[in-house]
Design an enzyme around this catalytic site. Structure first.
Site, short mmCIF file in Angstrom:
data_model
loop_
_atom_site.label_atom_id
_atom_site.label_comp_id
_atom_site.label_asym_id
_atom_site.label_seq_id
_atom_site.Cartn_x
_atom_site.Cartn_y
_atom_site.Cartn_z
N ASP A 75 2.83 3.09 10.00
CA ASP A 75 3.14 2.42 11.27
C ASP A 75 2.28 3.02 12.39
O ASP A 75 2.34 4.22 12.64
CB ASP A 75 4.64 2.61 11.57
N ASP A 86 7.01 1.10 16.10
CA ASP A 86 8.14 0.17 16.01
C ASP A 86 8.89 0.31 14.67
O ASP A 86 9.82 -0.44 14.39
CB ASP A 86 7.70 -1.28 16.24
N ASP A 144 1.87 -1.44 9.57
CA ASP A 144 1.07 -2.54 10.12
C ASP A 144 -0.40 -2.41 9.74
O ASP A 144 -0.81 -1.43 9.10
CB ASP A 144 1.25 -2.61 11.64
N ASP A 202 -1.29 -11.76 -1.64
CA ASP A 202 -0.15 -12.26 -2.40
C ASP A 202 0.09 -13.70 -1.97
O ASP A 202 0.07 -14.00 -0.78
CB ASP A 202 1.08 -11.41 -2.03
N ASP A 233 2.71 -15.00 -6.92
CA ASP A 233 4.13 -14.68 -7.05
C ASP A 233 4.83 -15.66 -7.99
O ASP A 233 4.60 -16.88 -7.89
CB ASP A 233 4.76 -14.78 -5.64
N GLU A 269 2.02 -12.99 -11.50
CA GLU A 269 3.21 -12.21 -11.84
C GLU A 269 3.88 -12.91 -13.01
O GLU A 269 4.46 -13.98 -12.83
CB GLU A 269 4.17 -12.15 -10.64
N HIS A 329 6.45 -2.97 -6.07
CA HIS A 329 7.47 -3.05 -5.02
C HIS A 329 8.81 -3.59 -5.52
O HIS A 329 9.77 -3.61 -4.77
CB HIS A 329 6.94 -3.96 -3.91
N ASP A 330 8.86 -4.06 -6.76
CA ASP A 330 10.11 -4.59 -7.31
C ASP A 330 10.79 -3.61 -8.26
O ASP A 330 11.87 -3.90 -8.78
CB ASP A 330 9.84 -5.88 -8.11
#
Ligand code: GLC
Ligand code: CA
Length: 561
Positions: free
Chosen positions: A21, A25, A29, A98, A203, A265, A330-331
């Site tokens: 970041d 915030d 990013d 993605d 995806d 995927e 990430h899953d």
């Protein structure tokens, strides 16, 4: 052999929200990513895959896309995106986006239009069905996120019909049967390629084709998770007949026109049906990642399973068939926690798992933080979890009578937040990820485990190990071109395999367990001039000439020219 760039590449996956970041915030990013590109260059990766960074209400971490043509302002502007792209390219790093083509956010203008009236030009972009005679849902399918009453259909008052959502009601499935929808998506994909991106990760692409007539599933309900007679059955909309026509069309209209890498995927993709999607001569996708070793439902793979799955994929390797290698994303939970050891042997296990990924045939993927051996989180309360799967399953389990603490305990090891907790850069507050309040709590162990402390170990660091693995892909021909063969096939603890091509034979020995073992080379490999390339226990004996001990999580790579 002549190889495509993506066959020679190592791909690094960035979950932008949790990476770095820059403005306090609490959300990672693009300027944050730019500030870390030199680190990725040092690591040696060739390509970045960005999980979705488009405008999104973030119901599902950005996989609910509201505007496919814009970067979400929380991550930065389109100018910053282009700057990042240029910077990556100037470092020799490609960028893969993605693409979520199975569903969109309900905030997407296409859906907003679609729900307005039955004769709206966008009506058929989504899947609408009338209620059954008694007003109930068109069939018994359940949604993945266990949301609402559990059904995969939501009723929309305005037009009196149900729309389909395999995931949740805010993520309506798009209607691939409708040609204008397909053309709309192809146009958008071309737009990104024109902008200069190098490819796409697609995806849940195996779920775009639905069975005609939307028949009920006959699968029995899961007593813990299914509710109200709605049954979550991933196979209903998976790898359905007719899917190949869609993908071939997309190749004709988009991928084939550009120098563009595509990786799908592959839910439901196995060694048996993979060639149907990724044999390059079929002109569909370049590659796919499968779930045969990473299914959510088994804590880890057995060595037997590992040997079988890897051999079956490796058998098919050719210039037209190329697998991918990964153990986390990430899953999934952190690989060192799930398949290795996140206690005393964390560093050894992180190196061992990385070695498997980078010395098996196919393109290796590194998920952010894996290169320093990041581990699972253990949040105290369900309120700390943000993953919609975890939250939805928790509420389903409690509604079905499970004790709340027991439910949380059961869900913790599988939660996607394990992978999504902020990157651990250093020992300062919030792991150096943000100066503000992070959107998801950092792992409690960040003071000991972070990039800075890892790299302070110099040659012994996990980071340096990954650098070596990535470099070896360029210097050791067997990694790309070697035939793969397992040895000691019945060994309960040790994985041993060779990769051989005319120039070289490489030998990998890995004790995938927390127990000591004995190493004895099979006769066919003994008495050779093996040169050690890598060892995670340099303090131990290296000789292969006689039987010797293998320490817990010990891994070694040898080469013979
Ligand atoms: C894929 C994504 C996952 C997302 C789902 C629905 O599995 O990797 O994060 O929740 O698709 O888009
Ligand atoms: Ca930010």
């Amino acid at each position: 052999m002549d190889r495509q760039w993506w066959q020679k590449a190592v791909v690094y996956q960035i979950y932008c929200k949790s990476f770095c970041d820059s403005n306090g915030d609490g959300i990672g990013d693009l300027p944050g990513v730019m500030s870390k590109l030199p680190m990725l260059k040092e690591l040696g990766v060739d390509c970045i895959w960005f999980t979705p960074i488009y405008v999104s209400p973030q119901v599902d971490g950005g996989y609910d896309v509201a505007d496919y043509y814009r970067i979400d302002p929380v991550y930065g502007s389109m100018d910053e995106f282009k700057q990042m792209l240029d910077m990556a390219h100037s470092l020799g790093i490609r960028v893969v986006m993605d693409m979520v083509l199975n569903h969109s956010s309900d905030q997407c203008v296409w859906f907003q239009e679609s729900r307005k009236s039955k004769d709206n030009p966008y009506r058929n972009y989504y899947i609408w069905q009338p209620p059954k005679a008694d007003g109930s849902e068109p069939n018994n399918w359940g949604n993945y996120f266990r949301e609402g009453n559990g059904s995969a259909w939501s009723f929309d008052e305005t037009t009196g019909e149900y729309y389909l959502h395999q995931y949740c009601s805010k993520m309506p499935d798009m209607n691939w049967e409708y040609e204008p929808l397909r053309q709309e998506l192809y146009k958008m994909l071309r737009w990104w390629l024109e902008l200069g991106v190098d490819g796409f990760r697609l995806d849940v692409f195996t779920r775009i084709k639905k069975p005609a007539g939307f028949p009920d599933t006959t699968k029995k309900p899961d007593p813990q998770l299914d509710r109200n007679g709605f049954v979550m059955d991933g196979t209903m909309c998976q790898c359905r007949e007719g899917i190949h026509e869609f993908i071939q069309e997309m190749h004709r209209e988009v991928f084939g026109k550009y120098d563009c890498y595509t990786v799908g995927e592959g839910a439901g993709v196995t060694w048996e049906n993979a060639a149907g999607f990724i044999d390059l001569r079929r002109k569909e996708l370049d590659s796919v990642y499968h779930f045969q070793l990473t299914s959510r439902f088994a804590p880890t793979f057995t060595l037997e399973k590992y040997r079988q799955v890897q051999s079956k994929w490796a058998e098919q390797v050719s210039k037209d068939f190329w697998p991918t290698q990964y153990l986390s994303n990430h899953d999934l939970p952190r690989q060192v926690s799930r398949h290795g050891n996140d206690g005393v042997y964390r560093v050894e296990a992180a190196k061992l798992l990385g070695t498997l990924i980078h010395t098996m045939p196919g393109t290796p993927y590194v998920y952010q933080g894996e290169e320093i051996g990041m581990t699972n989180v253990k949040y105290e309360s369900i309120a700390d979890y943000q993953d919609c799967y975890t939250v939805g399953e928790y509420h389903s389990m409690v509604a079905n009578g499970k004790d709340p603490d027991v439910a949380l305990e059961a869900l913790r090891p599988l939660s996607r937040d394990n992978a999504r907790a902020p990157y651990q850069w250093n020992a300062t507050e919030n792991a150096g990820f943000t100066t503000g309040k992070p959107w998801l709590k950092p792992n409690l162990n960040y003071q000991e485990l972070n990039l800075e402390t890892d790299r302070a170990a110099g040659e012994q660091s996990v980071f340096a190990w990954y650098q070596k693995l990535i470099r070896m892909r360029k210097t050791e021909p067997a990694i790309l071109d070697g035939d793969m063969q397992f040895w000691l096939e019945d060994h309960p603890q040790v994985l041993m395999y060779t990769r051989s091509c005319p120039e070289q034979t490489m030998l990998v020995i890995a004790n995938k367990s927390g127990e000591q073992s004995t190493l004895q080379l099979p006769e066919a490999l003994a008495g050779k001039q093996w040169k050690r390339l890598l060892a995670n226990r340099t303090d131990l004996e290296a000789s292969l000439d006689r039987p010797r001990a293998l320490a817990p999580w010990e891994v070694e790579v040898y080469s013979m020219a």
